[in-house]
Write a protein that holds these residues in place. Structure first.
Motif, PDB file in Angstrom:
ATOM      1  N   MET A   1       0.838  -1.201   0.000  1.00  0.00           N
ATOM      2  CA  MET A   1       0.000   0.000   0.000  1.00  0.00           C
ATOM      3  C   MET A   1       0.872   1.250   0.000  1.00  0.00           C
ATOM      4  O   MET A   1       1.808   1.360   0.785  1.00  0.00           O
ATOM      5  N   LYS A   2       0.546   2.188  -0.879  1.00  0.00           N
ATOM      6  CA  LYS A   2       1.252   3.471  -0.889  1.00  0.00           C
ATOM      7  C   LYS A   2       0.738   4.313   0.288  1.00  0.00           C
ATOM      8  O   LYS A   2      -0.466   4.442   0.502  1.00  0.00           O
ATOM      9  N   TRP A   3       1.667   4.862   1.064  1.00  0.00           N
ATOM     10  CA  TRP A   3       1.348   5.655   2.267  1.00  0.00           C
ATOM     11  C   TRP A   3       1.785   7.089   1.981  1.00  0.00           C
ATOM     12  O   TRP A   3       2.976   7.378   1.872  1.00  0.00           O
TER      13      TRP A   3
ATOM     14  N   ARG B   1      -3.427   1.902   9.903  1.00  0.00           N
ATOM     15  CA  ARG B   1      -2.703   1.617   8.660  1.00  0.00           C
ATOM     16  C   ARG B   1      -2.762   0.121   8.348  1.00  0.00           C
ATOM     17  O   ARG B   1      -2.994  -0.275   7.204  1.00  0.00           O
TER      18      ARG B   1
ATOM     19  N   ARG C   1      -6.761  -4.564   1.695  1.00  0.00           N
ATOM     20  CA  ARG C   1      -6.172  -4.474   0.354  1.00  0.00           C
ATOM     21  C   ARG C   1      -6.295  -3.069  -0.271  1.00  0.00           C
ATOM     22  O   ARG C   1      -6.455  -2.922  -1.478  1.00  0.00           O
ATOM     23  N   THR C   2      -6.250  -2.049   0.585  1.00  0.00           N
ATOM     24  CA  THR C   2      -6.251  -0.662   0.096  1.00  0.00           C
ATOM     25  C   THR C   2      -4.937  -0.425  -0.643  1.00  0.00           C
ATOM     26  O   THR C   2      -3.877  -0.811  -0.149  1.00  0.00           O
ATOM     27  N   THR C   3      -4.998   0.181  -1.822  1.00  0.00           N
ATOM     28  CA  THR C   3      -3.762   0.367  -2.601  1.00  0.00           C
ATOM     29  C   THR C   3      -3.039   1.668  -2.254  1.00  0.00           C
ATOM     30  O   THR C   3      -1.824   1.763  -2.400  1.00  0.00           O
ATOM     31  N   LEU C   4      -3.815   2.677  -1.768  1.00  0.00           N
ATOM     32  CA  LEU C   4      -3.208   3.966  -1.441  1.00  0.00           C
ATOM     33  C   LEU C   4      -4.002   4.618  -0.309  1.00  0.00           C
ATOM     34  O   LEU C   4      -5.230   4.636  -0.337  1.00  0.00           O
TER      35      LEU C   4
ATOM     36  N   LYS D   1      -0.929   5.100  -7.945  1.00  0.00           N
ATOM     37  CA  LYS D   1      -1.449   3.767  -7.616  1.00  0.00           C
ATOM     38  C   LYS D   1      -0.861   2.722  -8.553  1.00  0.00           C
ATOM     39  O   LYS D   1      -0.625   1.635  -8.222  1.00  0.00           O
TER      40      LYS D   1
ATOM     41  N   GLU E   1      -4.313  -1.922   5.121  1.00  0.00           N
ATOM     42  CA  GLU E   1      -3.546  -2.913   4.356  1.00  0.00           C
ATOM     43  C   GLU E   1      -4.287  -4.239   4.305  1.00  0.00           C
ATOM     44  O   GLU E   1      -4.327  -4.899   3.261  1.00  0.00           O
TER      45      GLU E   1
END
Length: 199
Positions: free
Chosen positions: A1-3, A99, A106-109, A199, A103
Protein backbone atom coordinates in the motif's frame (compact mmCIF):
# COMPACT_ATOMS: atom_id res chain seq x y z
CA UNK A 1 0.00 0.00 0.00
CA UNK A 2 1.25 3.47 -0.89
CA UNK A 3 1.35 5.65 2.27
CA UNK A 4 1.08 9.35 1.34
CA UNK A 5 1.77 12.22 3.73
CA UNK A 6 -0.45 15.31 3.50
CA UNK A 7 0.81 18.42 5.26
CA UNK A 8 1.13 22.20 4.88
CA UNK A 9 1.53 25.43 6.77
CA UNK A 10 -0.89 26.57 9.45
CA UNK A 11 -4.14 27.93 7.90
CA UNK A 12 -3.11 26.88 4.37
CA UNK A 13 -6.32 24.83 3.96
CA UNK A 14 -5.04 21.30 4.54
CA UNK A 15 -8.25 20.25 6.34
CA UNK A 16 -10.37 21.45 3.41
CA UNK A 17 -8.18 19.47 0.99
CA UNK A 18 -8.49 16.41 3.29
CA UNK A 19 -12.26 16.69 3.23
CA UNK A 20 -12.30 16.99 -0.57
CA UNK A 21 -10.08 13.90 -0.92
CA UNK A 22 -12.35 11.93 1.45
CA UNK A 23 -15.34 13.01 -0.65
CA UNK A 24 -13.54 11.58 -3.68
CA UNK A 25 -13.28 8.20 -1.94
CA UNK A 26 -9.69 8.26 -0.71
CA UNK A 27 -8.81 6.40 2.51
CA UNK A 28 -7.57 9.05 4.91
CA UNK A 29 -6.14 8.92 8.44
CA UNK A 30 -6.25 12.22 10.34
CA UNK A 31 -3.51 12.81 12.97
CA UNK A 32 -5.55 15.49 14.78
CA UNK A 33 -8.56 13.16 14.98
CA UNK A 34 -6.40 10.38 16.46
CA UNK A 35 -4.77 12.84 18.90
CA UNK A 36 -8.23 13.72 20.23
CA UNK A 37 -9.30 10.07 20.42
CA UNK A 38 -6.36 8.89 22.55
CA UNK A 39 -7.34 11.36 25.32
CA UNK A 40 -11.11 10.87 25.17
CA UNK A 41 -12.98 10.59 28.50
CA UNK A 42 -12.29 7.21 30.12
CA UNK A 43 -9.17 6.38 28.09
CA UNK A 44 -5.82 5.39 29.65
CA UNK A 45 -4.36 8.39 27.77
CA UNK A 46 -6.59 10.87 29.60
CA UNK A 47 -5.91 9.17 32.95
CA UNK A 48 -2.15 9.57 32.33
CA UNK A 49 -2.59 13.27 31.41
CA UNK A 50 -4.65 13.93 34.57
CA UNK A 51 -2.11 12.08 36.73
CA UNK A 52 0.64 14.37 35.38
CA UNK A 53 -1.21 17.71 35.07
CA UNK A 54 -3.94 17.42 37.71
CA UNK A 55 -7.76 17.37 37.78
CA UNK A 56 -7.78 21.04 36.72
CA UNK A 57 -7.36 19.98 33.07
CA UNK A 58 -10.80 18.33 33.08
CA UNK A 59 -14.13 19.86 32.13
CA UNK A 60 -17.16 19.20 34.41
CA UNK A 61 -18.25 16.30 32.14
CA UNK A 62 -14.90 14.53 32.66
CA UNK A 63 -13.50 15.31 29.21
CA UNK A 64 -10.23 17.12 28.55
CA UNK A 65 -10.20 20.91 28.74
CA UNK A 66 -7.89 21.46 25.75
CA UNK A 67 -7.66 25.21 26.27
CA UNK A 68 -6.59 24.77 29.91
CA UNK A 69 -4.04 22.11 29.04
CA UNK A 70 -2.75 24.28 26.18
CA UNK A 71 -2.20 27.20 28.54
CA UNK A 72 -0.03 24.92 30.73
CA UNK A 73 2.20 23.57 27.95
CA UNK A 74 2.53 26.21 25.20
CA UNK A 75 5.50 28.42 25.94
CA UNK A 76 6.78 25.79 28.40
CA UNK A 77 8.95 23.31 26.43
CA UNK A 78 9.52 21.00 29.43
CA UNK A 79 5.80 20.57 30.15
CA UNK A 80 5.06 20.20 26.43
CA UNK A 81 7.69 17.46 26.23
CA UNK A 82 6.02 15.65 29.17
CA UNK A 83 2.62 15.84 27.45
CA UNK A 84 4.08 14.59 24.16
CA UNK A 85 5.82 11.70 25.94
CA UNK A 86 2.34 10.58 27.08
CA UNK A 87 0.35 11.18 23.88
CA UNK A 88 2.80 10.51 21.03
CA UNK A 89 3.32 6.76 21.70
CA UNK A 90 -0.48 6.32 21.93
CA UNK A 91 -0.98 8.24 18.67
CA UNK A 92 1.74 6.21 16.89
CA UNK A 93 0.17 2.95 18.07
CA UNK A 94 -3.32 3.95 16.86
CA UNK A 95 -1.99 5.20 13.50
CA UNK A 96 -0.15 1.87 13.02
CA UNK A 97 -3.37 -0.03 13.85
CA UNK A 98 -5.39 1.99 11.30
CA UNK A 99 -2.70 1.62 8.66
CA UNK A 100 -2.64 -2.16 9.20
CA UNK A 101 -6.44 -2.28 8.89
CA UNK A 102 -6.23 -0.49 5.54
CA UNK A 103 -3.55 -2.91 4.36
CA UNK A 104 -5.66 -5.87 5.50
CA UNK A 105 -8.52 -4.47 3.39
CA UNK A 106 -6.17 -4.47 0.35
CA UNK A 107 -6.25 -0.66 0.10
CA UNK A 108 -3.76 0.37 -2.60
CA UNK A 109 -3.21 3.97 -1.44
CA UNK A 110 -3.96 5.81 1.82
CA UNK A 111 -3.33 9.39 2.89
CA UNK A 112 -2.10 10.42 6.33
CA UNK A 113 -3.06 14.01 7.19
CA UNK A 114 -0.24 15.09 9.53
CA UNK A 115 0.23 18.82 10.30
CA UNK A 116 3.79 18.56 11.66
CA UNK A 117 5.21 16.05 9.18
CA UNK A 118 8.45 17.97 8.58
CA UNK A 119 8.69 19.31 12.14
CA UNK A 120 8.71 15.71 13.46
CA UNK A 121 11.18 14.58 10.73
CA UNK A 122 8.74 11.92 9.48
CA UNK A 123 9.58 12.28 5.77
CA UNK A 124 11.15 8.83 5.42
CA UNK A 125 7.89 7.16 6.56
CA UNK A 126 6.08 8.08 3.34
CA UNK A 127 6.09 6.99 -0.28
CA UNK A 128 5.25 10.57 -1.31
CA UNK A 129 4.46 13.91 0.34
CA UNK A 130 1.80 16.47 -0.60
CA UNK A 131 2.13 20.04 0.68
CA UNK A 132 -0.84 22.44 0.74
CA UNK A 133 0.50 25.97 0.37
CA UNK A 134 -0.62 29.60 0.34
CA UNK A 135 0.98 33.01 0.90
CA UNK A 136 1.98 34.26 4.34
CA UNK A 137 -0.53 37.12 4.13
CA UNK A 138 -3.31 34.57 3.42
CA UNK A 139 -2.19 32.49 6.41
CA UNK A 140 -2.42 35.60 8.62
CA UNK A 141 -5.80 36.63 7.25
CA UNK A 142 -7.28 33.11 7.70
CA UNK A 143 -5.87 32.75 11.22
CA UNK A 144 -7.28 36.13 12.20
CA UNK A 145 -10.69 35.15 10.86
CA UNK A 146 -10.66 31.63 12.32
CA UNK A 147 -9.00 32.03 15.71
CA UNK A 148 -9.38 35.75 16.48
CA UNK A 149 -5.71 35.96 17.48
CA UNK A 150 -3.60 39.08 17.76
CA UNK A 151 -1.03 39.76 15.05
CA UNK A 152 1.79 38.92 17.50
CA UNK A 153 0.16 35.55 18.35
CA UNK A 154 -0.29 34.79 14.66
CA UNK A 155 3.36 35.64 13.87
CA UNK A 156 4.47 33.39 16.74
CA UNK A 157 2.40 30.45 15.46
CA UNK A 158 3.64 30.82 11.89
CA UNK A 159 7.25 31.21 13.10
CA UNK A 160 6.97 28.02 15.20
CA UNK A 161 6.63 25.97 11.99
CA UNK A 162 9.17 25.25 9.27
CA UNK A 163 8.77 27.89 6.50
CA UNK A 164 6.30 26.86 3.80
CA UNK A 165 8.94 27.37 1.06
CA UNK A 166 11.16 24.74 2.74
CA UNK A 167 8.22 22.30 2.86
CA UNK A 168 7.45 22.94 -0.81
CA UNK A 169 11.07 22.19 -1.71
CA UNK A 170 10.80 18.72 -0.14
CA UNK A 171 7.32 17.90 -1.45
CA UNK A 172 6.49 15.50 -4.27
CA UNK A 173 3.33 17.49 -5.02
CA UNK A 174 2.51 21.11 -4.11
CA UNK A 175 -1.14 22.16 -4.07
CA UNK A 176 -1.63 25.94 -4.18
CA UNK A 177 -4.59 27.19 -2.12
CA UNK A 178 -3.92 30.87 -2.80
CA UNK A 179 -7.09 31.86 -4.66
CA UNK A 180 -10.82 31.10 -4.44
CA UNK A 181 -12.64 27.79 -3.92
CA UNK A 182 -13.04 27.22 -7.67
CA UNK A 183 -9.28 27.34 -8.06
CA UNK A 184 -8.86 24.98 -5.10
CA UNK A 185 -11.26 22.48 -6.71
CA UNK A 186 -9.12 22.54 -9.87
CA UNK A 187 -5.98 21.98 -7.79
CA UNK A 188 -7.65 19.00 -6.05
CA UNK A 189 -8.59 17.58 -9.48
CA UNK A 190 -4.94 17.93 -10.51
CA UNK A 191 -3.92 16.13 -7.28
CA UNK A 192 -6.53 13.42 -7.90
CA UNK A 193 -4.97 12.69 -11.32
CA UNK A 194 -1.48 12.58 -9.81
CA UNK A 195 -2.61 10.18 -7.06
CA UNK A 196 -4.29 7.88 -9.60
CA UNK A 197 -0.98 7.65 -11.48
CA UNK A 198 0.82 6.78 -8.21
CA UNK A 199 -1.45 3.77 -7.62
Amino acid sequence: MKWIGLTGGIACGKSTVSRMLRDRGYSLVDADEVAREVVRAGTPGLKAVVKEFGEGVLLPDGSLDRRKLGSLVFGNPDRLHVLESITHPLIRKEIARRRQNLEDMRTTLAIYDIPLLFETHAQENFDAIIVVSCTKSQQKERLMRRNQLTEAEIDMRIASQIPIASKEAEADFVLQNNRDEQHLLKEVERLDQWLKELK
